[in-house]
Enzyme design. Structure first.
Site, PDB file in Angstrom:
ATOM      1  N   HIS A 103       4.921  -1.752   3.004  1.00 46.39           N
ATOM      2  CA  HIS A 103       5.037  -0.404   2.439  1.00 46.39           C
ATOM      3  C   HIS A 103       6.081   0.452   3.173  1.00 46.39           C
ATOM      4  O   HIS A 103       6.057   1.676   3.066  1.00 46.39           O
ATOM      5  CB  HIS A 103       3.676   0.297   2.448  1.00 46.39           C
ATOM      6  CG  HIS A 103       2.721  -0.247   1.419  1.00 46.39           C
ATOM      7  ND1 HIS A 103       1.387   0.073   1.377  1.00 46.39           N
ATOM      8  CD2 HIS A 103       2.923  -1.105   0.377  1.00 46.39           C
ATOM      9  CE1 HIS A 103       0.801  -0.566   0.368  1.00 46.39           C
ATOM     10  NE2 HIS A 103       1.706  -1.291  -0.255  1.00 46.39           N
ATOM     11  N   CYS A 111      19.025   6.127   2.389  1.00 47.74           N
ATOM     12  CA  CYS A 111      19.768   6.965   1.455  1.00 47.74           C
ATOM     13  C   CYS A 111      19.422   6.543   0.035  1.00 47.74           C
ATOM     14  O   CYS A 111      19.601   5.374  -0.328  1.00 47.74           O
ATOM     15  CB  CYS A 111      21.268   6.821   1.700  1.00 47.74           C
ATOM     16  SG  CYS A 111      22.255   7.736   0.493  1.00 47.74           S
ATOM     17  N   CYS A 114      23.021   5.425  -1.747  1.00 46.04           N
ATOM     18  CA  CYS A 114      23.757   4.178  -1.477  1.00 46.04           C
ATOM     19  C   CYS A 114      22.885   3.078  -0.869  1.00 46.04           C
ATOM     20  O   CYS A 114      23.340   1.951  -0.700  1.00 46.04           O
ATOM     21  CB  CYS A 114      24.959   4.448  -0.566  1.00 46.04           C
ATOM     22  SG  CYS A 114      24.542   4.701   1.175  1.00 46.04           S
ATOM     23  N   CYS A 130      23.544  11.476   4.317  1.00 44.48           N
ATOM     24  CA  CYS A 130      23.520  10.063   4.703  1.00 44.48           C
ATOM     25  C   CYS A 130      24.670   9.809   5.677  1.00 44.48           C
ATOM     26  O   CYS A 130      25.799  10.214   5.402  1.00 44.48           O
ATOM     27  CB  CYS A 130      23.687   9.204   3.448  1.00 44.48           C
ATOM     28  SG  CYS A 130      24.069   7.477   3.809  1.00 44.48           S
ATOM     29  N   CYS A 133      27.390   7.539   3.479  1.00 44.68           N
ATOM     30  CA  CYS A 133      28.121   8.034   2.300  1.00 44.68           C
ATOM     31  C   CYS A 133      28.112   9.559   2.173  1.00 44.68           C
ATOM     32  O   CYS A 133      28.719  10.108   1.263  1.00 44.68           O
ATOM     33  CB  CYS A 133      27.554   7.403   1.026  1.00 44.68           C
ATOM     34  SG  CYS A 133      25.986   8.123   0.478  1.00 44.68           S
ATOM     35  N   THR A 170      -8.774  -2.420   5.256  1.00 39.60           N
ATOM     36  CA  THR A 170      -8.133  -2.001   3.997  1.00 39.60           C
ATOM     37  C   THR A 170      -9.182  -1.970   2.887  1.00 39.60           C
ATOM     38  O   THR A 170     -10.044  -2.845   2.806  1.00 39.60           O
ATOM     39  CB  THR A 170      -6.926  -2.910   3.649  1.00 39.60           C
ATOM     40  OG1 THR A 170      -6.383  -2.485   2.389  1.00 39.60           O
ATOM     41  CG2 THR A 170      -7.287  -4.377   3.586  1.00 39.60           C
ATOM     42  N   ASN A 195     -13.960  -5.016   8.204  1.00 36.79           N
ATOM     43  CA  ASN A 195     -13.857  -3.650   7.701  1.00 36.79           C
ATOM     44  C   ASN A 195     -15.112  -2.880   8.101  1.00 36.79           C
ATOM     45  O   ASN A 195     -16.135  -3.471   8.430  1.00 36.79           O
ATOM     46  CB  ASN A 195     -13.696  -3.673   6.168  1.00 36.79           C
ATOM     47  CG  ASN A 195     -12.900  -2.498   5.647  1.00 36.79           C
ATOM     48  OD1 ASN A 195     -12.024  -1.980   6.325  1.00 36.79           O
ATOM     49  ND2 ASN A 195     -13.204  -2.062   4.447  1.00 36.79           N
ATOM     50  N   LEU A 196     -14.997  -1.562   8.051  1.00 35.74           N
ATOM     51  CA  LEU A 196     -16.144  -0.732   8.388  1.00 35.74           C
ATOM     52  C   LEU A 196     -17.268  -0.921   7.377  1.00 35.74           C
ATOM     53  O   LEU A 196     -18.439  -0.909   7.707  1.00 35.74           O
ATOM     54  CB  LEU A 196     -15.686   0.734   8.400  1.00 35.74           C
ATOM     55  CG  LEU A 196     -16.456   1.738   9.230  1.00 35.74           C
ATOM     56  CD1 LEU A 196     -16.665   1.257  10.655  1.00 35.74           C
ATOM     57  CD2 LEU A 196     -15.710   3.072   9.228  1.00 35.74           C
ATOM     58  N   GLU A 197     -16.875  -1.103   6.132  1.00 38.04           N
ATOM     59  CA  GLU A 197     -17.842  -1.310   5.045  1.00 38.04           C
ATOM     60  C   GLU A 197     -17.215  -2.322   4.091  1.00 38.04           C
ATOM     61  O   GLU A 197     -16.032  -2.620   4.204  1.00 38.04           O
ATOM     62  CB  GLU A 197     -18.072   0.020   4.312  1.00 38.04           C
ATOM     63  CG  GLU A 197     -16.771   0.526   3.714  1.00 38.04           C
ATOM     64  CD  GLU A 197     -16.746   2.009   3.415  1.00 38.04           C
ATOM     65  OE1 GLU A 197     -17.729   2.695   3.683  1.00 38.04           O
ATOM     66  OE2 GLU A 197     -15.717   2.454   2.897  1.00 38.04           O
TER      67      GLU A 197
HETATM   68  P1  OAD Z   1      -7.692   3.155   2.680  1.00 39.32           P
HETATM   69  O1  OAD Z   1      -7.775   4.540   3.247  1.00 39.32           O
HETATM   70  O2  OAD Z   1      -7.749   3.001   1.214  1.00 39.32           O
HETATM   71  O3  OAD Z   1      -8.861   2.265   3.282  1.00 39.32           O
HETATM   72  C1  OAD Z   1      -9.137   2.221   4.656  1.00 39.32           C
HETATM   73  C2  OAD Z   1     -10.268   1.227   4.878  1.00 39.32           C
HETATM   74  O4  OAD Z   1     -10.489   1.128   6.276  1.00 39.32           O
HETATM   75  C3  OAD Z   1     -11.604   1.631   4.242  1.00 39.32           C
HETATM   76  O5  OAD Z   1     -12.160   0.521   3.546  1.00 39.32           O
HETATM   77  C4  OAD Z   1     -12.476   2.035   5.431  1.00 39.32           C
HETATM   78  O6  OAD Z   1     -13.845   1.679   5.245  1.00 39.32           O
HETATM   79  C5  OAD Z   1     -11.879   1.182   6.538  1.00 39.32           C
HETATM   80  N1  OAD Z   1     -12.045   1.754   7.884  1.00 39.32           N
HETATM   81  C6  OAD Z   1     -12.063   3.051   8.262  1.00 39.32           C
HETATM   82  N2  OAD Z   1     -12.208   3.180   9.585  1.00 39.32           N
HETATM   83  C7  OAD Z   1     -12.282   1.909  10.079  1.00 39.32           C
HETATM   84  C8  OAD Z   1     -12.440   1.349  11.384  1.00 39.32           C
HETATM   85  N3  OAD Z   1     -12.554   2.118  12.464  1.00 39.32           N
HETATM   86  N4  OAD Z   1     -12.481   0.010  11.506  1.00 39.32           N
HETATM   87  C9  OAD Z   1     -12.378  -0.799  10.412  1.00 39.32           C
HETATM   88  N5  OAD Z   1     -12.227  -0.337   9.158  1.00 39.32           N
HETATM   89  C10 OAD Z   1     -12.168   0.996   8.994  1.00 39.32           C
HETATM   90  O7  OAD Z   1      -6.351   2.509   3.292  1.00 39.32           O
HETATM   91  P2  OAD Z   1      -5.527   1.239   2.793  1.00 39.32           P
HETATM   92  O8  OAD Z   1      -6.415   0.223   2.181  1.00 39.32           O
HETATM   93  O9  OAD Z   1      -4.659   0.841   3.920  1.00 39.32           O
HETATM   94  O10 OAD Z   1      -0.017   2.988   0.137  1.00 39.32           O
HETATM   95  O11 OAD Z   1      -4.634   1.887   1.677  1.00 39.32           O
HETATM   96  C11 OAD Z   1      -3.725   1.070   1.012  1.00 39.32           C
HETATM   97  C12 OAD Z   1      -2.532   1.873   0.590  1.00 39.32           C
HETATM   98  O12 OAD Z   1      -2.931   2.996  -0.188  1.00 39.32           O
HETATM   99  C13 OAD Z   1      -1.729   2.491   1.684  1.00 39.32           C
HETATM  100  O13 OAD Z   1      -0.825   1.604   2.314  1.00 39.32           O
HETATM  101  C14 OAD Z   1      -1.003   3.573   0.998  1.00 39.32           C
HETATM  102  C15 OAD Z   1      -2.170   4.143   0.230  1.00 39.32           C
HETATM  103  O14 OAD Z   1      -1.904   4.905  -0.809  1.00 39.32           O
HETATM  104  C16 OAD Z   1       1.127   3.643  -0.093  1.00 39.32           C
HETATM  105  O15 OAD Z   1       1.406   4.705   0.426  1.00 39.32           O
HETATM  106  C17 OAD Z   1       2.035   2.933  -1.043  1.00 39.32           C
END
Ligand code: OAD
Length: 227
Positions: A103, A111, A114, A130, A133, A170, A195-197
């Protein structure tokens, strides 16, 4: 062992960087989707720069946590491909040798006219020219909603050739990253989620380890490199 790891905002949460969906998903009353798009940048570039200037300052002030350090350790023992959706540089500062930023990255500027890229200054403004350019079209080197994530061919291939895939911190809301476990699973790769959940695609994983990344990731890495 060949391992592909995908990280998301949750791995940096304990470093003090806000996740996208944990709270109300708002930034100063704007929906994140309303500042992280090419349309938002065309409409109000100052607002979008303000959002990323703030995130750049927060990331610069943050420190890598035990989960980032554990993944740097994992790379010293296994054939690791580390992919992140995060735009901070905490993996690099923890010592990970190569990080695939699908990402983009907060510390880079690009820029829009260009395509030239350069290290981002701490504060970016809409009229910044930039260096190549001179067009006043400087933008953060970030993949916005509606744009194509980077390095996808390399990532799909790494997933297919792995023995193990792990998704860490994530939520599974944003594709293509949210489809990695299903893709790897179709190629017979074992999939684990830390993950946390449970994420929204938790059922795509063979194993789920729930808890804060600073605790679960070092313990999981110890399983893979210790003994
Ligand atoms: P999210 O904010 O959607 O999800 C974060 C995840 O991390 C959740 O499932 C939480 O439960 C978990 N979490 C929170 N604290 C934690 C901890 N201490 N340990 C383990 N897990 C924990 O973030 P992403 O999935 O990264 O994209 O979001 C994906 C994309 O959406 C991002 O890269 C961004 C966003 O919009 C762009 O900007 C294109």
């Amino acid at each position: 062992m060949r391992i592909t790891v995908l990280t998301g905002a949750g791995i940096s949460a304990e470093s003090g960087l806000a996740t996208f969906r944990a709270s109300d998903g708002l930034w100063e009353n704007h929906r994140i989707e309303d500042v992280a798009t090419p349309e938002a940048f065309a409409r109000d570039p100052a607002l979008v720069h303000q959002f990323y200037n703030m995130r750049r300052a927060n990331a610069a002030a943050a420190q890598p946590n035990a989960a980032h350090h554990a993944l740097a350790r994992l790379a010293r023992h296994h054939d690791l491909v580390l992919v992140t959706q995060n735009v901070d540089d905490l993996h690099e500062r923890a010592g990970s040798p190569e990080v695939i930023h699908m990402h983009g990255a907060l510390d880079r500027a690009r820029c829009a006219a260009c395509g030239h890229g350069w290290p981002a200054p701490a504060v970016m403004l809409p009229d910044d020219p930039c260096p190549a350019c001179a067009a006043p079209a400087t933008r953060p080197d970030i993949v916005w909603f509606g744009e194509i994530p980077r390095h996808m061919e390399r990532i799909w291939q790494a997933l297919e050739e792995s023995d193990l895939f792990a998704a860490i911190g994530t939520s599974g809301n944003v594709y293509p990253a949210a489809g990695f476990a299903q893709h790897a699973g179709r190629h017979g790769v074992e999939c684990v989620e830390l993950n946390l959940e449970n994420s929204v695609n938790a059922l795509d994983f063979d194993r789920r380890i729930l808890g804060p990344a600073s605790r679960t990731v070092p313990a999981w890495v110890e399983e893979l490199v210790g003994g």
